[in-house]
Design an enzyme around this catalytic site. Structure first.
Site, PDB file in Angstrom:
ATOM      1  N   CYS A  84       0.865  -1.184   0.000  1.00 41.78           N
ATOM      2  CA  CYS A  84       0.000   0.000   0.000  1.00 41.78           C
ATOM      3  C   CYS A  84       0.895   1.226   0.000  1.00 41.78           C
ATOM      4  O   CYS A  84       1.629   1.457   0.973  1.00 41.78           O
ATOM      5  CB  CYS A  84      -0.913  -0.007   1.222  1.00 41.78           C
ATOM      6  SG  CYS A  84      -1.918   1.476   1.391  1.00 41.78           S
ATOM      7  N   CYS A 142      -5.338   6.094  -3.591  1.00 43.24           N
ATOM      8  CA  CYS A 142      -4.576   4.842  -3.506  1.00 43.24           C
ATOM      9  C   CYS A 142      -3.182   5.121  -4.053  1.00 43.24           C
ATOM     10  O   CYS A 142      -3.034   5.479  -5.229  1.00 43.24           O
ATOM     11  CB  CYS A 142      -5.264   3.736  -4.306  1.00 43.24           C
ATOM     12  SG  CYS A 142      -4.323   2.202  -4.403  1.00 43.24           S
TER      13      CYS A 142
END
Length: 259
Positions: free
Chosen positions: A65, A202
């Site tokens: 991530c 993101c």
């Protein structure tokens, strides 16, 4: 903590056993009965660096991530006596994050490794045609950035893209999906994250979209490209095959949660 409103709960794993983490992520991420977040990130010191584990809001474990690891570096500095350059051990390999403090804000830059295509666009297009979605091969890319992404430049609404990617059956364990559009100032991206749904930003998705833009001739490498997401702005540079992700990392609050 959050970056561009892509928010995660961070904890020093300490004596918390691994098996608790998926259920803990489900409970603590619930925005009605828990703290509320896109997921949970657990950190643990080791001799080789800080072990980084990420769990989505549905309890499924992720591999990487970009926004999460940048915020994790600030957490590690503030809570785990880490230096300004933090090395993390992730399921996708080692990742380094450099932390700068500028004008009262933490700005962090993560080395995201080398993005790569993991499916040909021809094959991807063919599978989507089987479920009645017709996209030109120069408008769709399957990109791995430590986790997998399907990037569209076709102008499709995000929900339509997600629906047909799921119907294709190519990704039984799910995949992140980005719909991207080149603008005069950079690239605009909307994102659906596997295990969390539509999110406001993101980091790895931003990298995937910029990489797809570069290999398709839409964007230039060797310079930071502005990425505009619903939650805010990130910057991505691809240089020498390596991807770098830069942006703010913001701590919202800390506290205790009873397990």
């Amino acid at each position: 903590m959050h970056s561009c409103k892509n928010d995660y709960i961070y904890l020093d794993q300490n004596d918390i056993p691994d098996y608790i983490l998926p259920e803990l992520s489900r409970k603590i991420s619930d925005r009605h009965t828990g703290v509320g977040s896109d997921g949970l990130i657990a950190l643990k010191k080791s001799n080789d660096g800080i072990i980084f584990k990420i769990f989505n809001s549905d309890g499924s474990e992720g591999k990487m991530c970009g926004n999460g690891i940048r915020c994790a570096a600030v957490y590690a500095i503030n809570n785990m006596n880490a230096a300004s350059q933090v090395e993390f051990l992730t399921p996708s390999g080692k990742r380094k994050v450099t932390v700068d403090y500028q004008n009262g804000k933490f700005v962090t830059t993560a080395c995201m490794g080398k993005p790569k295509l993991f499916l040909s666009s021809d094959f991807f297009c063919e599978k989507l045609q089987n479920v009645d979605l017709y996209v030109a091969k120069r408008d769709i890319f399957a990109v791995n950035v430590g986790n997998d992404h399907a990037v569209f430049f076709s102008g499709l609404p995000l929900d339509i893209a997600v629906k047909h990617v799921e119907l294709s059956g190519l990704f039984p364990n799910g995949i992140n999906v980005e719909c991207a559009e080149i603008t005069s100032k950079g690239i605009k991206v909307e994102v659906f994250e596997r295990g969390s749904g539509k999110t406001l930003a993101c980091g790895s998705g931003a990298v995937a979209a910029v990489y797809a833009g570069i290999i398709s001739g839409r964007l230039e490498e060797n310079k930071f490209i502005k990425v505009f997401m619903p939650g805010g702005e990130l910057e991505v540079k691809i240089s020498g095959g390596e991807a770098f992700l830069r942006g703010e990392a913001i701590e919202v609050f800390g506290g205790e949660y009873e397990i």
